[in-house]
Motif scaffolding. Structure first.
Motif, PDB file in Angstrom:
ATOM      1  N   LEU A  87     -13.078  -9.405  -7.569  1.00 27.56           N
ATOM      2  CA  LEU A  87     -13.398  -9.498  -6.134  1.00 27.56           C
ATOM      3  C   LEU A  87     -14.669 -10.316  -5.899  1.00 27.56           C
ATOM      4  O   LEU A  87     -14.788 -11.012  -4.896  1.00 27.56           O
ATOM      5  CB  LEU A  87     -13.533  -8.090  -5.534  1.00 27.56           C
ATOM      6  N   GLN A  92       0.837  -1.212   0.000  1.00 26.19           N
ATOM      7  CA  GLN A  92       0.000   0.000   0.000  1.00 26.19           C
ATOM      8  C   GLN A  92       0.870   1.260   0.000  1.00 26.19           C
ATOM      9  O   GLN A  92       0.662   2.184  -0.786  1.00 26.19           O
ATOM     10  CB  GLN A  92      -0.865  -0.043   1.261  1.00 26.19           C
ATOM     11  N   ILE A  96      -4.645  -4.986 -11.460  1.00 21.11           N
ATOM     12  CA  ILE A  96      -5.740  -5.863 -11.014  1.00 21.11           C
ATOM     13  C   ILE A  96      -5.375  -7.327 -11.223  1.00 21.11           C
ATOM     14  O   ILE A  96      -5.610  -8.174 -10.370  1.00 21.11           O
ATOM     15  CB  ILE A  96      -7.037  -5.520 -11.796  1.00 21.11           C
ATOM     16  N   HIS A 110      -5.840  -5.977  -2.986  1.00 24.54           N
ATOM     17  CA  HIS A 110      -6.852  -5.085  -3.596  1.00 24.54           C
ATOM     18  C   HIS A 110      -7.873  -4.640  -2.560  1.00 24.54           C
ATOM     19  O   HIS A 110      -8.278  -3.488  -2.523  1.00 24.54           O
ATOM     20  CB  HIS A 110      -7.579  -5.811  -4.734  1.00 24.54           C
ATOM     21  N   LEU A 165     -12.052  -5.175 -11.855  1.00 28.02           N
ATOM     22  CA  LEU A 165     -11.787  -5.274 -10.418  1.00 28.02           C
ATOM     23  C   LEU A 165     -12.992  -5.875  -9.684  1.00 28.02           C
ATOM     24  O   LEU A 165     -12.852  -6.771  -8.846  1.00 28.02           O
ATOM     25  CB  LEU A 165     -11.458  -3.887  -9.859  1.00 28.02           C
ATOM     26  N   PHE A 217      -7.163   2.918  -5.112  1.00 27.79           N
ATOM     27  CA  PHE A 217      -7.179   2.483  -6.515  1.00 27.79           C
ATOM     28  C   PHE A 217      -8.341   3.150  -7.262  1.00 27.79           C
ATOM     29  O   PHE A 217      -8.177   3.690  -8.357  1.00 27.79           O
ATOM     30  CB  PHE A 217      -7.291   0.958  -6.586  1.00 27.79           C
ATOM     31  N   LEU A 275       2.174   0.209  -4.580  1.00 24.21           N
ATOM     32  CA  LEU A 275       1.007   0.756  -5.294  1.00 24.21           C
ATOM     33  C   LEU A 275       1.160   2.262  -5.476  1.00 24.21           C
ATOM     34  O   LEU A 275       0.851   2.804  -6.544  1.00 24.21           O
ATOM     35  CB  LEU A 275      -0.289   0.431  -4.538  1.00 24.21           C
ATOM     36  N   THR A 330      -6.700  -1.783  -0.524  1.00 19.33           N
ATOM     37  CA  THR A 330      -6.304  -0.525  -1.187  1.00 19.33           C
ATOM     38  C   THR A 330      -7.392  -0.042  -2.142  1.00 19.33           C
ATOM     39  O   THR A 330      -7.123   0.723  -3.066  1.00 19.33           O
ATOM     40  CB  THR A 330      -5.001  -0.759  -1.986  1.00 19.33           C
ATOM     41  N   LEU A 331      -8.621  -0.521  -1.903  1.00 23.06           N
ATOM     42  CA  LEU A 331      -9.718  -0.218  -2.829  1.00 23.06           C
ATOM     43  C   LEU A 331      -9.908   1.271  -3.075  1.00 23.06           C
ATOM     44  O   LEU A 331      -9.988   1.731  -4.211  1.00 23.06           O
ATOM     45  CB  LEU A 331     -11.025  -0.757  -2.246  1.00 23.06           C
ATOM     46  N   ASP A 366      -5.851 -10.713  -4.293  1.00 21.05           N
ATOM     47  CA  ASP A 366      -7.135 -10.104  -3.903  1.00 21.05           C
ATOM     48  C   ASP A 366      -7.043  -9.381  -2.563  1.00 21.05           C
ATOM     49  O   ASP A 366      -7.625  -8.316  -2.380  1.00 21.05           O
ATOM     50  CB  ASP A 366      -8.213 -11.197  -3.799  1.00 21.05           C
TER      51      ASP A 366
END
Length: 794
Positions: free
Chosen positions: A313, A246, A274, A282, A309, A289, A250, A285-286, A279
């Motif tokens: 998920l 994070q 992605i 992701h 994405l 992003f 990213l 850090t939704l 997962d």
């Protein structure tokens, strides 16, 4: 002459042939130089070998080759460099210092060969462990800046990434200091290589003439994997945890993505992120992003990125080995907010893309939160709000991209729940129908109704039926935007038959609620116009008759049951009358007769009154509306058959009705019809407790007389055989008026007339019918004890 001066062949090559020729020439040089290099290596002449390898690498300086051709050349050169690398490893094992070599190759003439050699020697230098790994890596990645031509630079850095693949430090910073460095150094190395490669890749967009833009973009797409491999390398580092991803990885990737301001790069790299990272990363850090998605170039198709994405998920949430989405992560809310802010900021986003995003949100809600019907409704509400602001009602043409997406959006919950009652709980589902034109509204309505029927979903409350029929109103009543040429008669009949079938799914828990359901359905269907009611009202009438029977069944539980039955028959009377008014006399006649039979079976207060009213209505329809002779015979047969089964009529109603029926039978226009109807009416005098053998005989004699008046000989014989069969019926039922003498007379008359008939198909049929009748008589004579035609000689 001029012949000697003019060229004799046309040497113009196509671009592809040109490429093939250039590549072939370059590969020949590589082959020759690498052959020399290997010979020198075999003789341990390293300096000469380096000179030949430098010559071979010189071919990669070209800017004439397309990405595809350059890639082939690059692969061929890399294969040859492996020989040099293996030789250097052996030299090191024999005790040679690699650092000297590392210094030495930096003097190679041209920068492209120099850097390829540096990387090749550098990787051996790292293995040798003579200097800290992280310093050499930093050195190499910095030196590559010397090549700024996009294609040459991309392949050079790709070579760097490939060679150092298994040499990147991958231990956690917490594991104690090491001169070779830790995972942070690897991440810095890859991120720097990545950002430099991305800049080179983006620069390709702005080279050359604007008319070659399409070709350039195609070439860029061919090279994108080289840039993406950096992200794959980052995802392969095992010491990276969520926090480090994070804060560092990213963050570094997204800064480069946003700052390059290039649509092709942004779209590809966001999708790469992605695809390659796990997962769990992701999920944590939704927000970051998705916020970045909002900052991308306006030409980026953000929809595809977000959908990729969401789909990923949603799949993660449904995998068996995972425990689903952690409860502290409000996945739906985060996506919902970010998607709506992206849509608001992109005023020119195509409507179909907006709907596609809602499609993926609904999928997310259904897959990750199957119990949260409110989430699905929230997506539909948001779609309604956007449409209210940007789209006129009934303006989305059938077949357009946005119409297809909206249909998809609405079909997903229908398919997912397979329960229209759940759909009726979505307050923003039906209002979206208003944006469709007639064709799409109809398609969606049929889709809903088919789902209802396929899953046998029962509607148990009046408000559910009301809501459903409002939703599919396109199938229930004429629409202002439909024109006659839009209606295919076969499709129309099929759709209305579906609506008829829906009536069978109206099943309340209580009889009183069922009455309310039928009333509300009647109100909707009653407005459907003459073409529709023939399909929709009859099922309602039958449901009402069933309800009357139900009240009779539960009469001990409801002291007002008789009164309620009266109301139901009133409801049926009005409904059938509507069909009669719409020129459906035969249908109405059958339904009235059915009502008469139903009333006859229920012992309620108005039983005889209702039965008489329904029967006389049917009879009036016969007299006033049915004129075609075949229909008349069919109707009189139905009337007589129904009357014969009635047992609720007292004498004051029974006699007039019977008289009317017998009279009507003898008034039919055609003699054969008249003969058959009169023969049938004989049964009206042979009811259980009301048998009158004399009147039966009168009818049969009259039928024989009418048959005799027929001009057509074969028709006459056919009728005689039919009347004979009626005589036999009454004989076997024990009527003392029918003697074997009378039977003998009729049989002889038939035999006599049969002989005069011309042979043909009709005669054959009549003969067969007559013979079968006689076979039956003989059988009784042999087997039966009573009514066995004793004394009848055939």
């Amino acid at each position: 002459g001029l012949e000697g001066i003019m060229p004799t062949t046309n040497t113009a090559l196509t671009p592809q042939e040109e490429q093939e020729k250039l590549l072939e020439e370059a590969l020949q040089v590589v082959k020759a130089q690498s052959f020399q290099m290997k010979r020198c290596l075999d003789k341990s002449k390293l300096m000469d070998a380096l000179k030949h390898s430098s010559n071979m690498l010189g071919e990669l300086r070209t800017s004439m080759l397309s990405p595809k051709s350059y890639y082939e050349l690059y692969m061929s050169v890399c294969d040859e460099l492996r020989h040099l690398e293996l030789f250097l490893v052996e030299e090191f094992n024999k005790g040679r210092r690699i650092s000297d070599l590392y210094e030495l190759v930096q003097y190679a003439g041209n920068i492209v060969p120099r850097l390829y050699l540096l990387i090749t020697v550098g990787t051996v230098y790292i293995r040798a462990g003579e200097a800290p790994r992280k310093d050499i890596l930093k050195d190499l990645v910095e030196m590559c800046r010397g090549v700024q031509h996009p294609q040459r630079g991309l392949f050079l850095r790709s070579y760097l990434l490939q060679c150092t693949r298994n040499m990147l430090p991958d231990c956690s910073p917490d594991a104690g200091k090491s001169a070779d460095g830790d995972v942070r150094d690897s991440v810095d190395f890859i991120l720097l290589n990545f950002s430099e490669m991305n800049k080179l890749w983006v620069r390709m967009q702005h080279q050359g003439h604007s008319r070659d833009r399409d070709k350039r973009e195609r070439e860029r797409q061919e090279l994108r994997i080289l840039v993406g491999t950096n992200l794959v390398r980052l995802s392969q580092l095992e010491s990276v945890d969520v926090h480090f991803y994070q804060k560092v990885i990213l963050k570094g990737i997204l800064e480069q993505v946003v700052s390059c301001r290039d649509a092709i790069a942004q779209e590809y790299l966001m999708e790469c992120v992605i695809q390659v990272f796990p997962d769990e990363f992701h999920l944590s850090t939704l927000k970051t992003f998705l916020k970045t998605c909002g900052d991308l170039h306006l030409n980026v198709n953000v929809k595809n990125i977000i959908i990729a994405l969401i789909d990923r998920l949603a799949m993660f949430a449904n995998r068996d080995e995972t425990s689903g989405i952690p409860s502290e992560i409000k996945l739906f809310d985060i996506f919902s907010e970010q998607v709506s802010s992206i849509i608001q900021n992109r005023v020119d986003m195509p409507q179909e893309d907006i709907v596609s995003l809602q499609v993926s949100l609904i999928n997310l809600a259904l897959k990750c939160y199957p119990d949260r019907v409110d989430y699905v409704d929230k997506v539909l509400e948001y779609t309604s709000e956007i449409f209210a602001a940007r789209v006129k009602k009934e303006s989305i043409n059938s077949g357009s991209a946005v119409s297809k997406e909206l249909l998809r959006l609405l079909k997903i919950p229908v398919d997912s729940y397979n329960n229209i009652l759940t759909i009726l709980r979505l307050s923003h589902f039906a209002p979206l129908f208003d944006y469709f034109t007639y064709e799409s509204r109809k398609e969606m309505s049929v889709y809903v109704i088919n789902n209802l029927i396929d899953n046998c979903t029962l509607l148990r409350k009046q408000d559910q039926v009301d809501a459903l029929l409002n939703m599919v109103t396109t199938l229930v009543v004429d629409q202002p935007d439909q024109s006659a040429d839009m209606i295919d008669p076969d499709d129309f009949a099929e759709e209305q038959a579906l609506m008829g079938r829906v009536c069978n799914l109206f099943q309340a828990e209580t009889a009183d609620e069922q009455y309310l359901i039928l009333t509300v359905a009647r109100k909707h269907f009653g407005n459907g116009g003459e073409t529709r009611i023939r399909y929709t009202l009859p099922p309602l009438v039958f449901r009402a008759y069933q309800l009357a029977m139900l009240y009779h069944k539960i009469r001990d539980e409801d002291d007002k049951w008789s009164k309620k039955c009266g109301k139901i028959f009133q409801f049926c009377h009005q409904t059938i009358s509507a069909l009669a008014k719409a020129d459906m006399a035969e249908l109405a006649l059958r339904l009235f007769l059915q009502g008469s039979l139903t009333a006859n079976q229920i012992d309620f207060d108005q039983r005889e009154t209702v039965a008489y009213e329904f029967f006389s209505q049917a009879f009036s329809l016969y007299e006033e509306e049915i004129s075609e002779s075949r229909a008349q015979l069919s109707a009189i047969t139905l009337l007589s058959g129904t009357f014969e089964r009635m047992n609720c009529f007292g004498e004051e109603n029974y006699d007039p009705l019977r008289t009317q029926l017998v009279l009507a039978s003898s008034k039919l226009m055609k003699k054969p019809d008249q003969c058959r109807a009169v023969a049938i009416s004989s049964h009206l005098f042979w009811q259980n407790e009301r048998q009158d053998a004399k009147r039966v005989m009168e009818c049969l004699k009259k039928a024989l007389r009418i048959a005799g008046q027929c001009m057509d000989a074969s028709a006459q014989v056919q009728l005689l055989v039919e009347v004979l069969n009626r005589y036999l019926y009454y004989y076997e039922k024990g009527s003392d008026e029918v003697s074997t003498t009378i039977l003998k007379q009729v049989i002889d008359k038939i035999k006599e007339q049969l002989q005069s008939l011309e042979s043909g198909e009709d005669t054959e049929q009549i003969n067969k019918h007559f013979k079968n009748t006689l076979v039956h008589v003989r059988h009784r004579q042999e087997v039966e004890t009573e009514y066995n035609y004793a004394g009848l000689v055939l």
